[in-house]
Design an enzyme around this catalytic site. Structure first.
Site, short mmCIF file in Angstrom:
data_model
loop_
_atom_site.label_atom_id
_atom_site.label_comp_id
_atom_site.label_asym_id
_atom_site.label_seq_id
_atom_site.Cartn_x
_atom_site.Cartn_y
_atom_site.Cartn_z
N TYR A 31 -1.55 0.86 -4.39
CA TYR A 31 -0.40 -0.03 -4.23
C TYR A 31 0.17 0.05 -2.82
O TYR A 31 -0.15 0.97 -2.05
CB TYR A 31 0.68 0.30 -5.25
CG TYR A 31 1.47 1.57 -4.93
CD1 TYR A 31 2.73 1.49 -4.33
CD2 TYR A 31 0.96 2.82 -5.22
CE1 TYR A 31 3.45 2.64 -4.03
CE2 TYR A 31 1.66 3.97 -4.92
CZ TYR A 31 2.92 3.88 -4.33
OH TYR A 31 3.61 5.02 -4.03
N ARG A 50 -3.41 0.13 5.50
CA ARG A 50 -3.36 1.30 4.62
C ARG A 50 -3.91 0.96 3.24
O ARG A 50 -4.60 1.78 2.61
CB ARG A 50 -1.92 1.81 4.52
CG ARG A 50 -1.82 3.13 3.76
CD ARG A 50 -0.43 3.75 3.88
NE ARG A 50 0.60 2.89 3.29
CZ ARG A 50 1.91 3.18 3.31
NH1 ARG A 50 2.32 4.28 3.90
NH2 ARG A 50 2.78 2.36 2.74
N LYS A 145 -2.88 6.03 -1.34
CA LYS A 145 -1.66 5.56 -2.01
C LYS A 145 -2.02 5.03 -3.39
O LYS A 145 -2.12 3.82 -3.63
CB LYS A 145 -0.97 4.49 -1.16
CG LYS A 145 0.52 4.31 -1.47
CD LYS A 145 1.19 3.45 -0.42
CE LYS A 145 2.65 3.18 -0.76
NZ LYS A 145 3.49 4.39 -0.66
N GLU A 177 5.86 16.92 2.64
CA GLU A 177 6.59 15.65 2.60
C GLU A 177 7.48 15.65 1.36
O GLU A 177 7.46 16.59 0.57
CB GLU A 177 5.62 14.47 2.58
CG GLU A 177 4.64 14.50 1.43
CD GLU A 177 3.56 13.43 1.55
OE1 GLU A 177 3.80 12.41 2.21
OE2 GLU A 177 2.48 13.62 0.96
N LEU A 200 0.88 11.40 2.89
CA LEU A 200 0.83 9.95 2.97
C LEU A 200 1.13 9.50 4.41
O LEU A 200 2.15 9.92 4.97
CB LEU A 200 1.83 9.31 2.02
CG LEU A 200 1.74 7.78 1.95
CD1 LEU A 200 0.48 7.36 1.22
CD2 LEU A 200 2.96 7.21 1.26
#
Length: 277
Positions: A31, A50, A145, A177, A200
């Protein structure tokens, strides 16, 4: 509300996905979330790049090119009369009887939905948020992702139970993160953030790195031990919806003066100028 589903724009109640879609059964999907300012998507090209990287990593056929991606975003904004919004687009491998093996010839399912959103207010940014730190229990491909976000959800839930805004992951003693944002900290005038190694690759993170270079602020893409992180002069989070947000407390300890620091605010102001340009 109108949503996009496999080439059609349909009412939300009619956007139906088969019960054996592999994203539902195996989290076999990817996504992107695109922030739109004044009806204009922010760095749509980077989001598409991405999305392509995630698709290649999962060997998942991507049934739309960048022009189609842009067209879906624009059409959803227009049909839903939105200016300040996020557009969530998800691509799944498709539907098939539940087996671990990946069947051949599946048709991917693509769904996209636009929702109104507002940027954090200046007051909220200046006040900052509190975070907790938690063990990083996620899988070894966090740079993809995917829709498999249960560890992130549980960590965020733990933060809420402890009265905090978010949770920051720690792996092997090093800060990585947060649940849906990247993390920066300031130590003796130098900004640190985890390198792109199993985190990410945030779009906002990349923009902030450009801003830091433009402002002449030294920055190192280097993992920081948890002990350093807790003693940092400033900490801030970056994300598509969050933008740039200062951290006032970590694990109950005050960061700096207990609100967003001056460097954080400089970065936030520069980021907001970019959004408006």
């Amino acid at each position: 509300m109108t949503v996009y589903l496999n080439g059609r724009y349909v009412p939300y109640s009619q956007a139906l996905i088969p019960v054996e879609d592999r994203a539902f059964l195996f989290a076999d999907g990817i996504y992107e979330v695109v922030r739109c300012y004044g009806g204009r998507p922010f760095h749509l090209d980077r989001h598409y790049e991405r999305l392509c990287r995630s698709a290649r990593a999962l060997e998942l056929p991507l049934p739309l090119d960048e022009a189609a991606f842009a067209g879906i975003v624009a059409e959803l904004l227009e049909r839903n009369n939105l200016q300040e919004a996020t557009v969530y687009l998800q691509v799944t491998r498709g539907a098939a009887p539940r087996r671990h093996q990946i069947p051949q010839g599946l048709e991917p399912n693509v769904v996209a939905i636009a929702r109104p959103v507002q940027s954090p207010s200046e007051e909220e940014v200046r006040r900052g948020v509190s975070v907790i730190t938690v063990p990083d229990t996620r899988w070894g491909l966090c740079w993809i992702k995917t829709v498999g976000l249960l560890p992130n959800v549980l960590a965020r839930r733990q933060a809420e139970k402890e009265g905090a805004f978010d949770a920051v992951f720690v792996r092997d003693g090093l800060v990585t993160e947060a649940t849906s944002s990247n993390v920066f900290c300031v130590i003796d005038g130098v900004v640190y953030t985890h390198p792109l190694a199993n985190i990410l690759p945030g779009i906002t993170r990349a923009v902030v790195l450009e801003i830091l270079a433009e402002l002449g602020i030294p920055c190192r893409e280097e993992a920081v031990p948890l002990e350093w992180f807790r003693e940092a002069d400033e900490i801030f989070l970056t994300g598509t919806v969050l933008e740039v947000m200062g951290v006032a407390r970590v694990d109950g300890r005050t960061v700096g003066e207990g609100r967003s620091g001056p460097l954080t605010l400089r970065v936030w102001e520069a980021f907001r100028r970019r959004c408006a340009s």
